[in-house]
Design a protein around this motif. Sequence first.
Motif, short mmCIF file in Angstrom:
data_model
loop_
_atom_site.label_atom_id
_atom_site.label_comp_id
_atom_site.label_asym_id
_atom_site.label_seq_id
_atom_site.Cartn_x
_atom_site.Cartn_y
_atom_site.Cartn_z
N ARG A 282 0.83 -1.20 0.00
CA ARG A 282 0.00 0.00 0.00
C ARG A 282 0.87 1.26 0.00
N LEU B 197 2.27 1.77 -3.41
CA LEU B 197 1.23 2.22 -4.33
C LEU B 197 0.89 3.68 -4.07
N ALA B 198 0.76 4.05 -2.80
CA ALA B 198 0.44 5.44 -2.45
C ALA B 198 1.55 6.39 -2.89
N ALA B 199 2.78 5.92 -2.85
CA ALA B 199 3.92 6.76 -3.22
C ALA B 199 4.22 6.72 -4.71
N ASP B 200 3.37 6.00 -5.47
CA ASP B 200 3.58 5.86 -6.91
C ASP B 200 4.95 5.25 -7.21
N ASP B 201 5.36 4.30 -6.33
CA ASP B 201 6.69 3.69 -6.41
C ASP B 201 6.61 2.40 -7.23
N GLY B 202 6.61 2.56 -8.54
CA GLY B 202 6.51 1.41 -9.43
C GLY B 202 7.69 0.47 -9.32
N SER B 203 8.87 1.01 -9.04
CA SER B 203 10.07 0.17 -8.93
C SER B 203 9.93 -0.83 -7.79
N GLU C 229 7.32 -3.51 -8.68
CA GLU C 229 7.87 -4.47 -9.63
C GLU C 229 8.88 -5.40 -8.96
#
Length: 291
Positions: free
Chosen positions: A264, A267-273, A276
Amino acid sequence: MAAGLPEFGKVVVFGTGLIGGSFALGLKEAGAVEEVVGFGRTPATLRSAQELGVIDRAGINPAHEIGDADIVLVATPVAQMPEIFSRIAPYLGPKTIVTDGGSTKGDVVAAARAAFGERVAQFVPAHPIAGAENSGPAAARWDLYQGKKVVVTPLPENPDDALDHVKRAWAQCGADIYELTPEMHDRVFAAVSHLPHLLSFALVHDLAVRPDADLFFTFAASGFRDFTRIAASHPEMWRDICLANRDALLGELDSYRAQLDELRAALAADDGSRLEEIFGIARQARRNWAG
């Protein structure tokens, strides 16, 4: 054992559904048992089991059936086992071996010690890893245990011949036999069996109680079906399993909640790395396990 005779004489099964019934049918298919006697909660269930050939006859009184039995399998929900152990304890014959098919072992072992006392050496705990979402005698299959794992969790008191007796019975059903301590068994299965069931029930329940539940189920497809198949399992049985293994399951649930919190946060931090990275580790582990 004389040449040509079945390895086991009388086998008594408490619970003639998927687990107990498949054990009986597996032994019958292998020609390894002379007679299977079944006990159950209702006469209708026992009649069905006999009509389907799962058992040869229904038992009426444990006092008449237990003393000359080679093996007694208790294949009921784990919460019912203490009462059954107490019922059969006075009638154990000197060569009768009792085993079980419960998904938890610490509570079952404690119940066996309380019921059997000095004769607990005649109880060999076991857990067949071959469940399904269906139940009742009609769900029983002779090949359910073929190539499946059965975990035996021997007690320090078990003599080698008693342990071998139980292993041989499951092997005759086609199972691969493994050994764990009761403590390690409950720790492992809290993570790989009990927690997944809890999560599956939780997801389906979450959707089912929404006002627009029908809309969600209309569009649910293969991913949802695969993840939630086990939510069709027997509620009473899984209630008992979760409560019986509560401490280990709470620990695994806390660990999983921490994992969800990490996902979560990513996702909230827009941390796609990070997402993945986690997905990649999980994918590789899943592929390695699946072979």
